[in-house]
Write a protein that holds these residues in place. Structure first.
Motif, PDB file in Angstrom:
ATOM      1  N   GLY A 137      49.292 -58.749  88.653  1.00  0.00           N
ATOM      2  CA  GLY A 137      49.239 -59.104  87.618  1.00  0.00           C
ATOM      3  C   GLY A 137      50.148 -58.341  86.642  1.00  0.00           C
ATOM      4  O   GLY A 137      50.490 -58.772  85.141  1.00  0.00           O
ATOM      5  N   GLN A 139      42.658 -67.180  88.257  1.00  0.00           N
ATOM      6  CA  GLN A 139      41.840 -68.161  87.981  1.00  0.00           C
ATOM      7  C   GLN A 139      40.844 -68.147  86.430  1.00  0.00           C
ATOM      8  O   GLN A 139      40.024 -69.094  86.850  1.00  0.00           O
ATOM      9  CB  GLN A 139      40.169 -67.451  88.605  1.00  0.00           C
ATOM     10  CG  GLN A 139      40.931 -67.769  90.465  1.00  0.00           C
ATOM     11  CD  GLN A 139      39.893 -67.227  91.227  1.00  0.00           C
ATOM     12  OE1 GLN A 139      38.532 -66.680  90.631  1.00  0.00           O
ATOM     13  NE2 GLN A 139      39.915 -66.574  93.009  1.00  0.00           N
ATOM     14  N   GLY A 196      43.402 -59.064  94.735  1.00  0.00           N
ATOM     15  CA  GLY A 196      42.114 -58.854  93.040  1.00  0.00           C
ATOM     16  C   GLY A 196      41.505 -58.213  92.875  1.00  0.00           C
ATOM     17  O   GLY A 196      41.329 -56.760  93.612  1.00  0.00           O
ATOM     18  N   GLY A 219      50.098 -69.489  84.914  1.00  0.00           N
ATOM     19  CA  GLY A 219      50.238 -71.199  85.524  1.00  0.00           C
ATOM     20  C   GLY A 219      48.775 -71.057  86.975  1.00  0.00           C
ATOM     21  O   GLY A 219      48.917 -70.223  88.113  1.00  0.00           O
ATOM     22  N   HIS A 245      46.293 -56.693  91.765  1.00  0.00           N
ATOM     23  CA  HIS A 245      46.805 -56.456  92.499  1.00  0.00           C
ATOM     24  C   HIS A 245      46.628 -57.080  94.226  1.00  0.00           C
ATOM     25  O   HIS A 245      45.158 -56.976  94.097  1.00  0.00           O
ATOM     26  CB  HIS A 245      47.558 -54.890  92.844  1.00  0.00           C
ATOM     27  CG  HIS A 245      49.233 -55.286  92.479  1.00  0.00           C
ATOM     28  ND1 HIS A 245      50.047 -55.858  93.084  1.00  0.00           N
ATOM     29  CD2 HIS A 245      49.042 -55.023  91.580  1.00  0.00           C
ATOM     30  CE1 HIS A 245      51.325 -55.824  92.310  1.00  0.00           C
ATOM     31  NE2 HIS A 245      50.718 -54.939  91.581  1.00  0.00           N
ATOM     32  N   TYR A 246      46.413 -57.238  95.292  1.00  0.00           N
ATOM     33  CA  TYR A 246      46.298 -57.406  96.517  1.00  0.00           C
ATOM     34  C   TYR A 246      45.557 -58.188  96.406  1.00  0.00           C
ATOM     35  O   TYR A 246      46.125 -59.484  95.959  1.00  0.00           O
ATOM     36  CB  TYR A 246      45.549 -56.192  96.828  1.00  0.00           C
ATOM     37  CG  TYR A 246      45.474 -54.806  96.901  1.00  0.00           C
ATOM     38  CD1 TYR A 246      47.242 -54.280  97.246  1.00  0.00           C
ATOM     39  CD2 TYR A 246      45.416 -53.960  95.855  1.00  0.00           C
ATOM     40  CE1 TYR A 246      48.211 -53.111  97.730  1.00  0.00           C
ATOM     41  CE2 TYR A 246      45.465 -52.388  95.656  1.00  0.00           C
ATOM     42  CZ  TYR A 246      47.168 -52.547  96.329  1.00  0.00           C
ATOM     43  OH  TYR A 246      47.702 -51.040  95.667  1.00  0.00           O
ATOM     44  N   ILE A 274      43.065 -64.208  82.345  1.00  0.00           N
ATOM     45  CA  ILE A 274      43.898 -65.760  81.439  1.00  0.00           C
ATOM     46  C   ILE A 274      44.881 -65.775  83.268  1.00  0.00           C
ATOM     47  O   ILE A 274      45.405 -64.587  83.933  1.00  0.00           O
ATOM     48  CB  ILE A 274      44.548 -65.080  80.681  1.00  0.00           C
ATOM     49  CG1 ILE A 274      44.293 -64.550  79.137  1.00  0.00           C
ATOM     50  CG2 ILE A 274      46.493 -65.721  80.556  1.00  0.00           C
ATOM     51  CD1 ILE A 274      43.614 -65.764  78.647  1.00  0.00           C
ATOM     52  N   SER A 275      45.217 -66.735  83.413  1.00  0.00           N
ATOM     53  CA  SER A 275      46.383 -67.368  84.302  1.00  0.00           C
ATOM     54  C   SER A 275      47.566 -67.798  83.636  1.00  0.00           C
ATOM     55  O   SER A 275      47.624 -68.508  82.371  1.00  0.00           O
ATOM     56  CB  SER A 275      45.542 -67.979  84.804  1.00  0.00           C
ATOM     57  OG  SER A 275      46.766 -68.506  85.599  1.00  0.00           O
ATOM     58  N   THR A 310      52.227 -61.942  93.492  1.00  0.00           N
ATOM     59  CA  THR A 310      51.712 -60.998  94.302  1.00  0.00           C
ATOM     60  C   THR A 310      50.744 -59.297  93.606  1.00  0.00           C
ATOM     61  O   THR A 310      50.555 -58.788  93.922  1.00  0.00           O
ATOM     62  CB  THR A 310      52.996 -60.002  94.438  1.00  0.00           C
ATOM     63  OG1 THR A 310      53.805 -59.637  93.861  1.00  0.00           O
ATOM     64  CG2 THR A 310      53.623 -60.633  95.630  1.00  0.00           C
TER      65      THR A 310
HETATM   66  C1  LIG Z   1      47.894 -62.224  94.690  1.00  0.00           C
HETATM   67  S1  LIG Z   1      46.896 -62.362  93.316  1.00  0.00           S
HETATM   68  C2  LIG Z   1      44.875 -62.320  93.961  1.00  0.00           C
HETATM   69  C3  LIG Z   1      44.721 -63.812  94.141  1.00  0.00           C
HETATM   70  C4  LIG Z   1      43.340 -64.108  94.277  1.00  0.00           C
HETATM   71  N1  LIG Z   1      43.317 -63.983  95.634  1.00  0.00           N
HETATM   72  C5  LIG Z   1      43.455 -65.419  94.628  1.00  0.00           C
HETATM   73  O1  LIG Z   1      43.362 -65.849  95.321  1.00  0.00           O
HETATM   74  O2  LIG Z   1      42.540 -66.014  93.228  1.00  0.00           O
HETATM   75  C6  LIG Z   1      47.073 -60.447  92.997  1.00  0.00           C
HETATM   76  C7  LIG Z   1      47.249 -60.420  91.694  1.00  0.00           C
HETATM   77  O3  LIG Z   1      48.171 -60.896  90.569  1.00  0.00           O
HETATM   78  C8  LIG Z   1      47.737 -61.355  89.602  1.00  0.00           C
HETATM   79  N2  LIG Z   1      48.468 -62.542  89.534  1.00  0.00           N
HETATM   80  C9  LIG Z   1      48.610 -64.068  90.755  1.00  0.00           C
HETATM   81  N3  LIG Z   1      49.019 -64.987  90.541  1.00  0.00           N
HETATM   82  C10 LIG Z   1      48.681 -65.298  88.681  1.00  0.00           C
HETATM   83  C11 LIG Z   1      48.327 -66.071  87.939  1.00  0.00           C
HETATM   84  N4  LIG Z   1      48.827 -66.943  87.925  1.00  0.00           N
HETATM   85  N5  LIG Z   1      48.382 -65.940  86.341  1.00  0.00           N
HETATM   86  C12 LIG Z   1      47.335 -64.475  86.067  1.00  0.00           C
HETATM   87  N6  LIG Z   1      47.469 -63.641  87.463  1.00  0.00           N
HETATM   88  C13 LIG Z   1      48.358 -63.363  88.548  1.00  0.00           C
HETATM   89  C14 LIG Z   1      45.940 -60.787  89.727  1.00  0.00           C
HETATM   90  O4  LIG Z   1      46.320 -59.775  88.194  1.00  0.00           O
HETATM   91  C15 LIG Z   1      45.626 -60.753  90.374  1.00  0.00           C
HETATM   92  O5  LIG Z   1      44.793 -59.834  90.652  1.00  0.00           O
END
Ligand SMILES: C[S@@+](CC[C@H](N)C(=O)[O-])C[C@H]1O[C@@H](n2cnc3c(N)ncnc32)[C@H](O)[C@@H]1O
Length: 225
Positions: free
Chosen positions: A139, A88, A115, A132, A112-113, A129-130, A137
């Motif tokens: 960070g 996000q 977030g 994309g 993880h998980y 920071i994202s 799964t």
């Molecule tokens: C499964 S993701 C959580 C997604 C969250 N539930 C959401 O829908 O926004 C788990 C972690 O992966 C990392 N992550 C996943 N995709 C990412 C992206 N595109 N950019 C940066 N970090 C990412 C982040 O640290 C996140 O907290």
């Protein structure tokens, strides 16, 4: 520069921080990269770092206490920038990488998980920071991407500093095409201008190719300020 990375999977970083340019940057003393296992900072005797979400719903949420403890343990000054990798967050661009490369100390938090607990964002995090618009799964891969993008920008890390002046996204352009020997490969010939030794005209040709390529592939870049 120092980059501290907080993660539940520190070993995942081995091949990235201990190979190639990122490894050499550390050997040259240009950057120090340190990994911190979040489980070392949890007050839970079973080393748990997550819990069920309030309000119900699927998945687990990363608890605030271990992340607060870890960040407070590694944060040296108020000038340290705390970055949460998060789908996000702001989408990573070369401009953002350049901005972050100016900091002396970055702390990267890998989620993880589902977030991290929202209070981590509220109280600890300076930038989200994202890498994309897709969900990974964890960070760790985003933290590796960000680390690599930043480290190569630190002055003295790349052998030829001109590599940074002439590459994609500089001046809102994609880079021109590259060729190397042989001049004729399976009947595919290198543009003759590149063999001419005429450096002025080679530069003109490259600028034209960079512009054409950007118009074709990424016209949005040309509209950026
Ligand atoms: C499964 S993701 C959580 C997604 C969250 N539930 C959401 O829908 O926004 C788990 C972690 O992966 C990392 N992550 C996943 N995709 C990412 C992206 N595109 N950019 C940066 N970090 C990412 C982040 O640290 C996140 O907290």
């Amino acid at each position: 520069m120092r980059i501290d990375i907080i993660t539940i999977f520190p070993k995942m970083f081995d091949p990235v921080v201990n190979e190639s340019i990122v490894k050499r940057a550390q050997q040259k003393g240009k950057v120090k990269i340190a990994l911190y296992d979040l489980r070392d900072y949890t007050p839970d005797k079973h080393r748990k770092v997550d819990d069920r979400p309030f309000g119900g719903g699927s998945g687990m949420v990363m608890s605030p206490a271990p992340i607060f403890n870890a960040v407070n343990a590694v944060k040296k000054t108020s000038k340290s920038l705390v970055v949460l990798l998060c789908p996000q967050g702001k989408k990573l661009t070369q401009k953002i990488a350049k901005k972050l490369a100016k900091y002396k100390h970055l702390i990267l938090i890998c989620g993880h998980y589902e977030g991290v607990d929202e209070r981590v964002r509220q109280e600890l995090v300076d930038e989200e920071i994202s890498i994309g618009d897709y969900v990974l799964t964890g960070g760790e891969l985003p933290a590796m991407v960000l680390t690599d993008a930043i480290v190569r920008l630190i002055p003295g890390v790349l052998g030829d500093k001109n590599s940074l002046n002439f590459e994609s996204f500089e001046g809102n352009l994609l880079e021109y095409p590259h060729y190397t020997r042989p001049a004729n490969f399976k009947g595919l010939c290198v543009p003759s201008i590149l063999l001419s030794g005429d450096h002025k005209n080679i530069e003109i040709w490259r600028n034209k190719e960079a512009l054409n390529r950007t118009k074709q592939r990424r016209p949005d870049l040309l509209k950026e300020k």
